[in-house]
Design an enzyme around this catalytic site. Structure first.
Site, PDB file in Angstrom:
ATOM      1  CG  ASP A 232      -4.500  -2.089  10.265  1.00 24.93           C
ATOM      2  OD1 ASP A 232      -3.406  -1.804  10.757  1.00 24.93           O
ATOM      3  OD2 ASP A 232      -4.717  -2.148   9.032  1.00 24.93           O
ATOM      4  CG  ASP A 243       0.404  -0.764   8.567  1.00 22.57           C
ATOM      5  OD1 ASP A 243      -0.510  -1.089   9.351  1.00 22.57           O
ATOM      6  OD2 ASP A 243       0.209  -0.529   7.353  1.00 22.57           O
ATOM      7  CG  HIS A 312       1.635  -0.809   2.285  1.00 23.41           C
ATOM      8  ND1 HIS A 312       2.203  -0.021   3.260  1.00 23.41           N
ATOM      9  CD2 HIS A 312       0.564  -1.413   2.875  1.00 23.41           C
ATOM     10  CE1 HIS A 312       1.509  -0.131   4.381  1.00 23.41           C
ATOM     11  NE2 HIS A 312       0.498  -0.976   4.186  1.00 23.41           N
ATOM     12  CG  HIS A 320      -0.319   2.879   1.312  1.00 29.74           C
ATOM     13  ND1 HIS A 320      -1.573   2.528   0.869  1.00 29.74           N
ATOM     14  CD2 HIS A 320      -0.232   2.335   2.540  1.00 29.74           C
ATOM     15  CE1 HIS A 320      -2.216   1.816   1.793  1.00 29.74           C
ATOM     16  NE2 HIS A 320      -1.398   1.701   2.815  1.00 29.74           N
ATOM     17  CD  GLU A 345      -1.982  -4.479   4.716  1.00 27.53           C
ATOM     18  OE1 GLU A 345      -2.906  -4.531   5.557  1.00 27.53           O
ATOM     19  OE2 GLU A 345      -1.599  -3.415   4.189  1.00 27.53           O
ATOM     20  CD  GLU A 440      -0.464  -4.211   8.040  1.00 24.74           C
ATOM     21  OE1 GLU A 440       0.034  -3.424   7.210  1.00 24.74           O
ATOM     22  OE2 GLU A 440      -1.507  -3.949   8.685  1.00 24.74           O
TER      23      GLU A 440
END
Length: 459
Positions: A232, A243, A312, A320, A345, A440
Site C-alpha cells: 500500500d 491512495d 475514506h 482521511h 478499499e 484499493e
C-alpha cells in the site's frame, strides 16, 4: 610641295587617332564576355547555394528522423508477465514512454501536461443525464488543473507498482522492498519538499496484519512464499493524493480470499457515485465479500469484511478527510457529493474480521486540525519544524526521519505525540494465524462521470 618634319608628325598623330576606335569594340566584347561569365558563375553559385540549402534541409530531416528513432528505441516494451503473482493481471503491449530502468520522470513523458485518464464509468439512473450535459462538461474545464495533477500522480503510481512487480520475489527483506519502491516513487514524480512526492510510508503488511506496517530502521523481516502481503503506497502532486493498494501472494490456496476482496472492492467502486448513501455501499461490499469461502489447513473458512476498517474521503494534504466508506452494513446516511475524491478499499479476513492496534509503531502524522501548540522541548520544536517543511500534514515514518539525517528523534517524536501535535498510527492486526487481503483504488466523482484514477491492467 614637300612635307616638313612637323607635317609628318601631325599625320602620324592623326593615323594613331584613327586606329584607336578600331580597338575599342574588341575591348567591349571582352568586357561583355567577362560580365556574362561572371553572371553565369554567380547564377551557378546561387544554384549551388540552393542545392546546398536543400541538402542541409534533407540532412536536418534525417537527423530529426534519427533523433525520433533514437527516442523510440530508448523506450522499453510495456509488457510484463505477472504470472508469478496470484490474481494479478499482466501488463500488455500499449502506449509506454518508460525505459528499462524506469528512470524517465512522468513529467518528461508527457511534456504537454496532459496525463492519461483513468477508467471512465458513466453514471446510471437519476444521474445518467450528467454524461451528456454541456453544463457538467463546462464545470470540468474549470477543474482541469486538479484533474491533471491527480492523473499525473496516478500514472506515477501505475509505473512504480509495475516496477515493483518486476522485482519482488520471496526471500527479499521487507525494508529493501519498501525503500526501493519509495526511491522510485520520488524519482518518477520529481519529488520536492511538499510540492510532490510520497503521500505516506509504504505499507507492507503481512498475513494477519491488515495495515499501517512499514519496517522500522534495521528491521530484518523477509517476504515468505506462503505470505499474504498487502503493498500500500501513495503518490501526491501539490497535496492531491492517490491512495492505492494490492495484495501479493504466490500460493494458489489464497485465490478465493484474494478473489473475494478484489470483487468486493470493485463492487464498492461500482456502487459509488454522486448522492449515494455511504451505508448502501458498505452493505453491497459486505454482501459480496462474505459470499466467499476459502479452504486453509483442511478447514473451510468464511471470508469476513474487517468491520473496523473503511475507505475514506481524500482532500488536499488530508488523506482521511472526515467521511468514511464502510465495508459492512450500517446506518450512515451521509451522501457522496460531486467533485469528491475517495479511496475505495476493502479488507477481507479469515479471522474475526476485527483489527486491534499493535505496539511497535512506525507510521506518524501531524494532526490536520492542530493549531499552534507551545512546546518547551527544543528538540521537539526542531523536529516539528522539519515535519512542517518536508511532510506537513502527510504521514511519515521513523525510517524517513533517519533518511533525512535527523538524529535522536525518538524522544522528540514522543513529546510531539504526548502534546497531541502528531498522532501515532500503529499496525492493525486480526488474530494471529489469520490472513487478511486488501485491494484499493482512488476514484474521482467528476460532474459528468466517475473516473477510477488508479486503475491499471494489473488490478
Amino acid at each position: 610641295m614637300e612635307k616638313t618634319e612637323e607635317d609628318n608628325k601631325v599625320q602620324d598623330t592623326q593615323e594613331v587617332k584613327q586606329a584607336e576606335p578600331q580597338e575599342k569594340p574588341q575591348e567591349d566584347a571582352k568586357t561583355e564576355v567577362t560580365e556574362a561569365t561572371e553572371a553565369k558563375t554567380a547564377e551557378e553559385e546561387k544554384e549551388g547555394e540552393g542545392e546546398g540549402e536543400a541538402t542541409k534541409k534533407k540532412k536536418k530531416k534525417k537527423k530529426k528522423k534519427k533523433k525520433k528513432k533514437k527516442e523510440e528505441e530508448k523506450y522499453a516494451p510495456r509488457e510484463l508477465d505477472n504470472s508469478q503473482f496470484r490474481l494479478l493481471g499482466s501488463w500488455t503491449e500499449g502506449d509506454w514512454k518508460q525505459n528499462d530502468s524506469y528512470s524517465i520522470p512522468i513529467v518528461d513523458q508527457y511534456r504537454d501536461g496532459v496525463f492519461p485518464e483513468g477508467e471512465i464509468c458513466e453514471y446510471l439512473n437519476e444521474n445518467s443525464y450528467r454524461t451528456t450535459s454541456a453544463e457538467m462538461r463546462e464545470k470540468e474545464i474549470l477543474l482541469s488543473y486538479d484533474y491533471q495533477a491527480l492523473r499525473k500522480a496516478a500514472e506515477c503510481h501505475r509505473q512504480v507498482r509495475k516496477y515493483a512487480q518486476s522485482f519482488i520475489k520471496p526471500g527479499q527483506k521487507l525494508i529493501d522492498i519498501c525503500e526501493t519502491v519509495e526511491a522510485k516513487n520520488l524519482e518518477l514524480i520529481k519529488a520536492h519538499l511538499k510540492d510532490a512526492g510520497q503521500a505516506f510510508p509504504t505499507g507492507i503488511s503481512i498475513n494477519d496484519c491488515a495495515a499501517h506496517y512499514t519496517p522500522n530502521p534495521r528491521d530484518g523481516k523477509t517476504l515468505g512464499k506462503d505470505d499474504v502481503c498487502k503493498l500500500d503506497f501513495g503518490t501526491h502532486v501539490g497535496g492531491l493524493l492517490i491512495d492505492c493498494a494490492f495484495t501479493i501472494a504466490f500460493n494458489e490456496k489464497y485465490d478465493p480470499l484474494l478473489t473475494a476482496v478484489k470483487d468486493a472492492t470493485n463492487t464498492g467502486i461500482k456502487e459509488a457515485g454522486i448522492d449515494v448513501r455511504l451505508s448502501d455501499i458498505g452493505a453491497a461490499i459486505q454482501e459480496v465479500m462474505e459470499s466467499y469461502e476459502v479452504e486453509l489447513g483442511g478447514k473451510t473458512l468464511k471470508v469476513k469484511s474487517v468491520r473496523n476498517l473503511n475507505g475514506h474521503l481524500i482532500e488536499k494534504y488530508h488523506i482521511h478527510a472526515g467521511k468514511s466508506v464502510p465495508i459492512v452494513k450500517g446506518n450512515d446516511q451521509t451522501l457522496m457529493e460531486e467533485g469528491e475524491v475517495y479511496a475505495i478499499e476493502t479488507f477481507g479476513s479469515t479471522g474475526k474480521g476485527v483489527v486491534l492496534e499493535e505496539v511497535d509503531c512506525s507510521h506518524y502524522m501531524k494532526d490536520f486540525d492542530i493549531g499552534q501548540i507551545p512546546l518547551r522541548n527544543a528538540r521537539a520544536k526542531t523536529l516539528l519544524s522539519h515535519i512542517n517543511k518536508y511532510y506537513g500534514t502527510l504521514a511519515f515514518c521513523k525510517r524517513w526521519l533517519e533518511r533525512d539525517g535527523f538524529e535522536k528523534y525518538i524522544m522528540p517524536l514522543k513529546n510531539l505525540c504526548d502534546e497531541g501535535v502528531v498522532r501515532a498510527y500503529p499496525p492493525l492486526n486480526d488474530i494471529q494465524g489469520s490472513y487478511v487481503a486488501q485491494y484499493e483504488h482512488t476514484i474521482l466523482l467528476r460532474p459528468s462521470c466517475k473516473e477510477i484514477l488508479s486503475r491499471g491492467e494489473d488490478y
